[in-house]
Design a protein around this motif. Structure first.
Motif, short mmCIF file in Angstrom:
data_model
loop_
_atom_site.label_atom_id
_atom_site.label_comp_id
_atom_site.label_asym_id
_atom_site.label_seq_id
_atom_site.Cartn_x
_atom_site.Cartn_y
_atom_site.Cartn_z
N HIS A 59 0.85 -1.20 0.00
CA HIS A 59 0.00 0.00 0.00
C HIS A 59 0.89 1.25 0.00
CE1 HIS A 59 0.85 -0.86 4.25
NE2 HIS A 59 0.79 0.44 4.44
N HIS A 61 1.87 5.50 0.77
CA HIS A 61 1.69 6.65 1.66
C HIS A 61 2.32 7.86 0.99
CE1 HIS A 61 0.47 4.26 5.16
NE2 HIS A 61 1.52 3.48 5.00
N HIS A 103 4.78 0.17 0.39
CA HIS A 103 5.39 -0.84 1.25
C HIS A 103 4.36 -1.85 1.75
CE1 HIS A 103 4.81 1.29 5.44
NE2 HIS A 103 3.68 1.20 4.79
N GLU A 105 3.65 -4.43 5.32
CA GLU A 105 4.00 -4.69 6.71
C GLU A 105 3.31 -5.99 7.09
OE1 GLU A 105 3.55 -0.28 8.49
OE2 GLU A 105 2.27 -0.76 6.80
MN MN Z 1 1.88 1.53 5.92
#
Ligand code: MN
Length: 286
Positions: A59, A61, A103, A105
């Motif tokens: 996703h 940012h 990135h 996570e």
């Molecule tokens: Mn993130």
């Protein structure tokens, strides 16, 4: 000297994000519910793999920073620049999205406890489009100090003054001068923290109970609540009826308009629309 008082309590709300990770959100749980420059604070805390196993797949940012701090568990971060950070218990990651980062996570465990926090820190207008930056912080790199009246503090960002000795955290010198301190207090112990009068400050209490403010007029803060503090140059809290663990988060307010759409935080609607277009065109990060 002015001791800060508890100005507002932000109850954390259960929600889910990513591909279905269950978490509790305090800051950012409603539109406009933020403490400049801090936009969002999530706590994830569960022993049930179904609550975290799906993680946060790829996703984007843009326009702010994310700070992830793990108490328990194992999370792998990978981004489009080839950074790969292996977050384990006690470790942290400071990621400045700037112009853009893409990135993932992802939990690296299929059972056991996953517990930690993610904080979103805004960037001023003139830094929103700067290149992405990333710092992986190993547990042993985080300074830990013994407090004057008992207990310990881990300084992830900013600094702390204990009996005249100043200890710097790992992250210093950012424009918003973020202070991110994890405090563990024994029952009845007071904690004092000196800070610039005009900085925003809040406490997120993740274990136990706290009394916030000067002893005679202190107000209680309950577990899993955020406490926004009034202006003042001293923070005083006391662990009440048992030990307490909390995050102290403070910084210099940016005082600019905030326009958020999902993972993009800019100043204007046009800038957010540009970010969406850039992501769709594959030019978010270039
Ligand atoms: Mn993130």
């Amino acid at each position: 000297m002015t001791i800060r008082t508890l100005q507002q309590v932000i109850q954390s709300m259960p929600t889910s994000d990513g591909a279905g990770v269950k978490l509790r959100r305090s800051l950012g749980s409603q539109r406009g519910l933020y403490v400049d420059p801090f936009l969002m604070l999530d706590e994830f805390s569960t022993d049930n793999p179904d609550d975290y196993i799906a993680g946060f797949p790829s996703h984007p940012h843009r326009g702010f920073e994310t700070v992830t701090y793990m108490l328990d568990g194992h999370l792998l971060h990978e981004d489009h620049l080839g950074n790969r950070g292996d977050l384990k218990s006690g470790g942290a990651q400071w990621m400045t999205a700037g112009r853009g980062i893409i990135h993932s996570e992802m939990p690296q465990q299929t059972e056991g406890r996953m517990r930690g926090f993610q904080l979103w820190v805004n960037l001023p207008a003139n830094e929103k489009m700067k290149p992405a930056w990333y710092r992986d912080i190993e547990p042993h790199e985080i300074p830990q100090v013994t407090l004057a009246d008992g207990g310990t503090a881990k300084i992830i960002a900013g600094s702390i003054n204990v009996a005249g000795v100043v200890t710097d955290g790992v992250i210093t010198g950012h424009t918003t001068d973020p202070q991110y301190i994890d405090v563990d207090l024994p029952n009845g112990s007071p904690f004092h923290y000196y800070i610039r009068d005009d900085y925003s400050a809040f406490i997120y209490l993740y274990e136990g109970k706290l009394l916030v403010g000067e002893p005679n007029i202190a107000r209680p803060l309950a577990t899993q609540c955020g406490g926004v503090l009034s202006a003042g140059d001293q923070i005083t809290v006391t662990a009440d009826n048992g030990p307490a663990r909390f995050l102290l988060i403070a910084g210099k307010p940016i005082k600019e308009p905030v326009m958020q759409y999902g993972p993009f935080v800019m100043n204007t609607r046009e800038e957010v629309e540009q970010a969406v277009r850039d992501y769709q065109n594959g030019t978010l990060t270039t």
